[in-house]
Design an enzyme around this catalytic site. Structure first.
Site, PDB file in Angstrom:
ATOM      1  CG  ASN A   9      36.511  39.936  83.567  1.00 28.77           C
ATOM      2  OD1 ASN A   9      36.949  40.126  84.713  1.00 28.77           O
ATOM      3  ND2 ASN A   9      36.963  40.604  82.519  1.00 28.77           N
ATOM      4  CD1 TRP A  10      31.624  39.040  88.196  1.00 27.19           C
ATOM      5  CD2 TRP A  10      32.119  38.949  90.380  1.00 27.19           C
ATOM      6  NE1 TRP A  10      30.719  38.185  88.807  1.00 27.19           N
ATOM      7  CE2 TRP A  10      30.996  38.119  90.141  1.00 27.19           C
ATOM      8  CE3 TRP A  10      32.614  39.044  91.688  1.00 27.19           C
ATOM      9  CZ2 TRP A  10      30.372  37.401  91.153  1.00 27.19           C
ATOM     10  CZ3 TRP A  10      31.990  38.325  92.694  1.00 27.19           C
ATOM     11  CH2 TRP A  10      30.881  37.507  92.437  1.00 27.19           C
ATOM     12  CE  LYS A  11      34.723  43.873  81.947  1.00 25.08           C
ATOM     13  NZ  LYS A  11      34.867  44.547  80.714  1.00 25.08           N
ATOM     14  CG  HIS A  96      40.202  41.355  79.699  1.00 25.21           C
ATOM     15  ND1 HIS A  96      39.947  42.683  79.451  1.00 25.21           N
ATOM     16  CD2 HIS A  96      39.000  40.727  79.686  1.00 25.21           C
ATOM     17  CE1 HIS A  96      38.639  42.848  79.297  1.00 25.21           C
ATOM     18  NE2 HIS A  96      38.034  41.671  79.441  1.00 25.21           N
ATOM     19  CD  GLU A  98      38.287  45.808  80.567  1.00 24.26           C
ATOM     20  OE1 GLU A  98      38.405  45.302  81.699  1.00 24.26           O
ATOM     21  OE2 GLU A  98      37.199  45.855  79.949  1.00 24.26           O
ATOM     22  CD  GLU A 168      36.777  38.973  76.091  1.00 20.46           C
ATOM     23  OE1 GLU A 168      35.675  38.743  76.580  1.00 20.46           O
ATOM     24  OE2 GLU A 168      37.637  39.660  76.645  1.00 20.46           O
ATOM     25  N   GLY A 174      32.194  45.941  76.674  1.00 17.16           N
ATOM     26  CA  GLY A 174      31.666  47.006  77.520  1.00 17.16           C
ATOM     27  C   GLY A 174      31.026  48.143  76.736  1.00 17.16           C
ATOM     28  CB  SER A 214      28.169  43.746  74.492  1.00 19.13           C
ATOM     29  OG  SER A 214      28.994  44.863  74.793  1.00 19.13           O
ATOM     30  N   GLY A 235      31.304  40.146  80.894  1.00 12.68           N
ATOM     31  CA  GLY A 235      31.694  41.201  81.838  1.00 12.68           C
ATOM     32  C   GLY A 235      30.466  41.753  82.538  1.00 12.68           C
ATOM     33  N   GLY A 236      29.944  42.869  82.009  1.00 14.16           N
ATOM     34  CA  GLY A 236      28.834  43.592  82.645  1.00 14.16           C
ATOM     35  C   GLY A 236      27.682  42.704  83.087  1.00 14.16           C
TER      36      GLY A 236
END
Ligand code: PEP
Length: 256
Positions: A9-11, A96, A98, A168, A174, A214, A235-236
């Site tokens: 997930n590149w956000k 998600h 976010e 999640e 994150g 993470s 993600g990151g």
């Protein structure tokens, strides 16, 4: 057997076609032999087309990070599942944290999106997870059960079996804090129990449940080694080809 699935997930990163293409051109040769792991990259909408073009003929699939539940009409700024499907996008991330927390998406809205995604033949990756205060108050299972019941409300067994669930824990997204493999496994087992109650054991055993929060090359293997964890939503660490490759390799090694 459930094949692991790794989602990147590149956000709101790598949204320019040139950045996306550069990263994918590094990733494709690294993962080309990894046929037993499903790999899905979810770039921002602006890089979807170039991502789909770049990964053609590779073993990488593409997902969107969101969509609206209507197919067309006066919904300024929204993206229809029909557009995604036509573009060649196979997956879509829904719910998600976010989206839930920053954009106030409710379980009811996510349920509507989920039904339209399934109707449009997109494969939904649906996120559920608890906040830190909820975990600390001992309410994790209650929160997960509630989200599960509302988000998947009225889905038929055949529909649910096309869904990938991402557990999640929000406190781990994150933040650099990862759930321990045991904490994650406990909730994955619990989610399978919830599926069993409504849809039966067979469906519960076939649905893939990813962990997200993470994940890094250094912790991926111990998480993926757990019996009920079928890969991860990353993600990151999905923003660098090398770290994503190492996470995918850990998923492949967890099969053996
Ligand atoms: C995510 O965005 O779904 C996620 C798990 O992010 P991170 O890996 O950065 O915690």
């Amino acid at each position: 057997m459930r094949n692991p699935i790794i989602g990147g997930n590149w956000k709101m990163n790598k949204g320019t076609p040139s950045e996306a293409i550069k990263m994918l051109k590094e990733l494709i040769p690294l993962v080309e032999k990894m046929k037993s792991v499903d790999i899905v990259i979810a770039p921002p909408f602006t890089a979807l087309f170039s991502t789909i073009q770049t990964v053609k003929n590779s073993n990488i699939m593409v997902g969107a990070q969101n969509m609206y539940y209507e197919e067309k009409g006066a919904f300024t700024g929204e993206v229809s599942p029909i557009f995604l499907n036509d573009l060649g996008c196979e997956y879509v991330i829904l719910g998600h944290s976010e989206r839930r927390d920053i954009f106030n998406e409710s379980d009811d809205l996510i349920n509507k999106k989920l039904k339209t995604a399934l109707k449009s033949d997109l494969k939904p990756i649906v996120c559920i997870g608890e906040h830190l205060e909820e975990r600390e108050a001992g309410r994790t299972k209650e929160v997960i059960e509630n989200q599960f019941n509302l988000t998947f409300k009225d889905l038929k067994s055949e529909e649910l079996s096309r869904v990938i669930i991402a557990y999640e824990p929000i406190w781990a997204i994150g933040t650099g804090k990862t759930a321990t493999p045991e904490q994650a496994e406990e909730i994955h087992i619990f989610i399978r129990e919830l599926i069993t109650k409504i849809y039966g054991k067979n469906t519960a055993q076939t649905i893939r449940i990813q962990y997200g929060g993470s994940i890094k090359p250094t912790n991926a293997k111990e998480i993926f080694d757990k019996e009920n964890i079928d890969g991860g939503l990353v993600g990151g660490a999905s923003l660098q080809s090398k770290s994503l490759y190492e996470i995918i390799k850990a998923a492949e090694e967890s099969i053996n």
